[in-house]
Write a protein that holds these residues in place. Structure first.
Motif, PDB file in Angstrom:
ATOM      1  N   VAL A  28       0.867  -1.185   0.000  1.00  0.00           N
ATOM      2  CA  VAL A  28       0.000   0.000   0.000  1.00  0.00           C
ATOM      3  C   VAL A  28       0.897   1.225   0.000  1.00  0.00           C
ATOM      4  N   CYS A  39      -6.372   1.573   5.093  1.00  0.00           N
ATOM      5  CA  CYS A  39      -6.244   0.348   4.295  1.00  0.00           C
ATOM      6  C   CYS A  39      -5.256  -0.616   4.952  1.00  0.00           C
ATOM      7  N   PHE A  43      -6.384  -4.251   6.219  1.00  0.00           N
ATOM      8  CA  PHE A  43      -5.858  -5.445   5.554  1.00  0.00           C
ATOM      9  C   PHE A  43      -5.152  -6.353   6.553  1.00  0.00           C
ATOM     10  N   VAL A 105      -1.748  -1.751  -4.037  1.00  0.00           N
ATOM     11  CA  VAL A 105      -2.738  -0.674  -3.950  1.00  0.00           C
ATOM     12  C   VAL A 105      -1.985   0.636  -4.149  1.00  0.00           C
ATOM     13  N   ASN A 107      -2.009   4.054  -3.934  1.00  0.00           N
ATOM     14  CA  ASN A 107      -2.812   5.058  -3.257  1.00  0.00           C
ATOM     15  C   ASN A 107      -2.098   6.400  -3.091  1.00  0.00           C
ATOM     16  N   ALA A 261     -11.530   2.716   2.912  1.00  0.00           N
ATOM     17  CA  ALA A 261     -10.723   1.498   2.925  1.00  0.00           C
ATOM     18  C   ALA A 261     -11.573   0.250   2.712  1.00  0.00           C
ATOM     19  N   VAL A 264     -11.760  -0.611  -0.895  1.00  0.00           N
ATOM     20  CA  VAL A 264     -10.539  -1.217  -1.420  1.00  0.00           C
ATOM     21  C   VAL A 264     -10.449  -2.673  -0.983  1.00  0.00           C
ATOM     22  N   LEU A 265     -10.811  -2.941   0.277  1.00  0.00           N
ATOM     23  CA  LEU A 265     -10.799  -4.321   0.769  1.00  0.00           C
ATOM     24  C   LEU A 265     -11.677  -5.208  -0.104  1.00  0.00           C
TER      25      LEU A 265
END
Length: 288
Positions: A28, A39, A43, A105, A107, A261, A264-265
Motif C-alpha cells: 500500500v 487500508c 488489511f 494498492v 494510493n 478502505a 478497497v478491501l
C-alpha cells in the motif's frame, strides 16, 4: 430471512476464519495517514502481511507498530513513489521479507490546485508523475511476479486509486482530474493484458473523504515536492458543513477513511474474484 442471514455469515466465517486476506501480501503506497493508513490497518486485521510505504518513513513505521501491536505482520518502506529506483526498492523489500506479492494498492498522491489558466507546467507535470507514471512503473516492475505462466490459484490484483474528479472534472484541478482519468484507462488495460494470468485490476474512485486533502488549507498542511512546499487542503475547508447535509451528496455527508478502505478491501478480497476492469465509485452518490 434471519436464518438465511446466519447461513451466509457462517459461510464466510468458515471459509475465511483468519480473515479475507489470510496469508496474502499487500503493498500500500501513501500508507502513513488517511485512506492508505486505514487500508493498511484493515488489511492486516483481515490477515494480510502489509508493506506500508510512504514518503515519510517514520510515520510509516508508526503504522507498522500499530499493526504489530494488534498481532499483525507488516514492514515499512520509505521513499518517493516518483523516484526512479522506488519500484525496485519496494519490491525487493517485499520479496526479501515475504517471498511473494498478491496485491498492489497504488494510493499515494496529493493535490496541487490552480485554475487552469494560471497553472504552471510544473504543477501539471508533478501530478501526472505521481498519480500516473509512478503507478505504471511499479506495476510494470512487478510484472514478473504477476504474469506467472499458467496462472496462479492465489488471489492477486492491482487497485489504482482514482477520484470523482477523474470522472467529472473539478474546478481548480485540471491536473488532478486529467491524472485520475488516465488511471482508469491504464487500469482497464492492465485488466485486459493480465487477466489471462489470473490477475484482476480495478480502479476505485473516491468522492469527498475526510483527509488532509479536504481539510482547511489554513491549517498549514503541506508536502515538500522538489524542495518546495505545496499546500494541501481546501480554502476554508470542506468540513462537514456544520453537521448539515452536504450539498451534492445523496447520503449527505463525507466518508471516513475507514469507509474508503472498506471499498478497497472488497476489490482485493476473494469477494471480488470475478470483478476486473471495473471502477468502483465510493462517493456517497455524488455525480449520479
Amino acid at each position: 430471512m434471519a436464518d438465511r442471514l446466519k447461513q451466509v455469515t457462517s459461510h464466510f466465517t468458515n471459509s475465511c476464519p483468519n480473515g479475507l486476506l489470510n496469508g496474502e501480501v499487500v503493498i500500500v503506497t501513501g500508507a502513513a495517514q488517511g485512506i492508505g493508513r486505514s487500508c493498511a490497518l484493515l488489511f492486516a486485521k483481515e490477515g494480510a502481511k502489509v508493506v506500508v510505504s510512504d514518503l515519510d518513513e517514520a510515520k510509516a513505521q508508526k503504522v507498522v507498530e500499530e499493526i504489530k501491536s494488534a498481532g499483525g505482520d507488516a514492514i515499512a518502506v520509505g521513499g518517493d513513489v516518483g523516484a526512479d529506483d522506488f519500484p525496485e526498492k519496494i519490491l525487493k523489500a517485499t520479496i526479501d521479507k515475504y517471498g511473494k506479492l498478491n496485491h498492489i494498492v497504488n494510493n499515494a498522491g496529493f493535490t496541487y490546485d490552480k485554475m487552469l489558466h494560471t497553472m504552471p507546467d510544473e504543477a501539471f507535470d508533478v501530478i501526472m508523475k505521481i498519480h500516473v507514471r509512478a503507478p505504471f512503473r511499479l506495476v510494470r516492475a512487478a510484472a514478473p511476479l504477476f504474469r506467472v505462466k499458467g496462472g496462479s490459484k492465489e488471489n492477486r490484483s492491482i487497485v489504482n486509486v482514482s477520484s470523482i474528479a477523474g470522472l467529472h472534472g473539478n474546478v481548480g484541478q485540471a491536473n488532478y482530474s486529467a491524472a485520475k482519468a488516465a488511471v482508469t484507462g491504464m487500469t482497464k488495460t492492465i485488466a485486459k493484458e493480465w487477466g489471462g494470468f489470473g490477475v484482476r485490476a480495478n480502479t476505485i474512485a473516491f468522492g469527498f473523504v475526510q483527509t488532509r486533502l479536504t481539510a482547511a488549507k489554513e491549517k498549514g498542511e503541506a508536502i515538500i515536492i522538489n524542495g518546495k512546499p505545496v499546500a494541501l487542503g481546501i480554502p476554508g475547508g470542506a468540513g462537514g458543513n456544520g453537521g448539515k447535509p452536504v450539498p451534492g451528496i445523496p447520503l449527505g455527508r463525507p466518508a471516513s477513511t475507514d469507509e474508503a478502505a472498506n471499498g478497497v478491501l472488497f476489490l482485493i478480497s476473494p469477494l471480488a474474484s470475478y470483478v476486473s476492469g471495473h471502477t468502483l465509485e465510493v462517493t456517497g452518490g455524488s455525480g449520479i
